[in-house]
Design a protein around this motif. Structure first.
Motif, PDB file in Angstrom:
ATOM      1  N   MET A  86     -20.148  71.735  82.468  1.00  0.00           N
ATOM      2  CA  MET A  86     -20.379  71.277  83.841  1.00  0.00           C
ATOM      3  C   MET A  86     -20.415  72.464  84.811  1.00  0.00           C
ATOM      4  O   MET A  86     -21.235  72.491  85.732  1.00  0.00           O
ATOM      5  CB  MET A  86     -19.289  70.297  84.269  1.00  0.00           C
ATOM      6  N   GLU A  87     -19.537  73.433  84.602  1.00  0.00           N
ATOM      7  CA  GLU A  87     -19.513  74.620  85.456  1.00  0.00           C
ATOM      8  C   GLU A  87     -20.845  75.381  85.345  1.00  0.00           C
ATOM      9  O   GLU A  87     -21.413  75.798  86.349  1.00  0.00           O
ATOM     10  CB  GLU A  87     -18.349  75.520  85.045  1.00  0.00           C
ATOM     11  N   HIS A  88     -21.316  75.541  84.128  1.00  0.00           N
ATOM     12  CA  HIS A  88     -22.571  76.248  83.885  1.00  0.00           C
ATOM     13  C   HIS A  88     -23.750  75.503  84.524  1.00  0.00           C
ATOM     14  O   HIS A  88     -24.587  76.110  85.208  1.00  0.00           O
ATOM     15  CB  HIS A  88     -22.788  76.398  82.373  1.00  0.00           C
ATOM     16  N   ILE A  89     -23.809  74.196  84.308  1.00  0.00           N
ATOM     17  CA  ILE A  89     -24.901  73.386  84.871  1.00  0.00           C
ATOM     18  C   ILE A  89     -24.866  73.436  86.397  1.00  0.00           C
ATOM     19  O   ILE A  89     -25.918  73.528  87.040  1.00  0.00           O
ATOM     20  CB  ILE A  89     -24.812  71.923  84.384  1.00  0.00           C
ATOM     21  N   SER A  90     -23.678  73.361  86.968  1.00  0.00           N
ATOM     22  CA  SER A  90     -23.557  73.402  88.434  1.00  0.00           C
ATOM     23  C   SER A  90     -24.098  74.712  88.999  1.00  0.00           C
ATOM     24  O   SER A  90     -24.799  74.720  90.017  1.00  0.00           O
ATOM     25  CB  SER A  90     -22.109  73.211  88.863  1.00  0.00           C
ATOM     26  N   ASP A 134     -27.403  75.080  91.413  1.00  0.00           N
ATOM     27  CA  ASP A 134     -27.423  75.823  92.685  1.00  0.00           C
ATOM     28  C   ASP A 134     -28.555  76.847  92.696  1.00  0.00           C
ATOM     29  O   ASP A 134     -29.294  76.967  93.676  1.00  0.00           O
ATOM     30  CB  ASP A 134     -26.086  76.534  92.928  1.00  0.00           C
ATOM     31  N   ALA A 135     -28.699  77.584  91.589  1.00  0.00           N
ATOM     32  CA  ALA A 135     -29.757  78.598  91.498  1.00  0.00           C
ATOM     33  C   ALA A 135     -31.135  77.945  91.540  1.00  0.00           C
ATOM     34  O   ALA A 135     -32.050  78.444  92.220  1.00  0.00           O
ATOM     35  CB  ALA A 135     -29.589  79.417  90.221  1.00  0.00           C
ATOM     36  N   LEU A 136     -31.296  76.823  90.836  1.00  0.00           N
ATOM     37  CA  LEU A 136     -32.580  76.126  90.818  1.00  0.00           C
ATOM     38  C   LEU A 136     -32.920  75.573  92.199  1.00  0.00           C
ATOM     39  O   LEU A 136     -34.062  75.684  92.658  1.00  0.00           O
ATOM     40  CB  LEU A 136     -32.550  74.992  89.779  1.00  0.00           C
TER      41      LEU A 136
END
Length: 170
Positions: free
Chosen positions: A56-60, A64-66
């Motif tokens: 979840m941390e990675h996806i979040s 944000d970057a996307l």
């Protein structure tokens, strides 16, 4: 949890699977949990709760970057398109996405062409050779299907209709 994160997480967990013990993945990268590679050391262990938290941390961060990238490029993505790209970036990395033909075609407004490029990313490098993986092939096809979901098709045809309508001055 947002619908985007939920859809991306479900897709990623389906294809990454869970491994409680650190292992070398198909490309020889030390991995744990649901495909986490950052900070993994030999003999490391984790619980499903920890692994999901890392995911979840990675996806979040990728979301944000996307979002920032889409805003800077004036690109609109729906929930399914965003979730498909997040699954893709989780697997290949956000930098690889930025240099991909998917990103290039999105910047050109060629959404259908962008979707077609997902399936090209089904290989890993083993030594000097690129090797096609069946699991990656299935994952890329599912990401492509999600990207081209019904909501996108409806939006695409509505957009074309409005462009024609406004162009003709009706």
């Amino acid at each position: 949890m947002s619908e985007i994160i939920e859809k991306a997480t479900t897709l990623i967990m389906k294809y990454e699977g869970f491994r409680a013990n650190a292992y070398l993945d198909s490309a020889g990268v030390l991995t744990i949990g649901y495909g986490t590679t950052h900070g993994v050391v030999p003999r490391m262990t984790c619980t499903k709760t920890q692994a999901k938290s890392w995911l979840m941390e990675h996806i979040s961060k990728d979301l944000d970057a996307l979002t920032t990238w889409c805003e800077s490029e004036n690109i609109s993505l729906n929930t399914d398109q965003t979730a498909a790209i997040l699954s893709f970036t989780y697997n290949v990395g956000f930098s690889a996405f930025l240099g991909s033909s998917i990103a290039r075609d999105l910047k050109l407004g060629k959404y259908k062409d962008a979707a077609g490029h997902f399936t090209k990313w089904n290989k890993i490098r083993v030594g000097e050779k690129l090797v096609t993986l069946e699991g990656l092939t299935k994952r890329r096809h599912e990401e492509k299907r999600l990207f081209l979901s019904y909501k996108f098709v409806l939006f695409f045809w509505l957009h074309l209709f409005l462009v024609d309508f406004l162009h003709l001055g009706l």
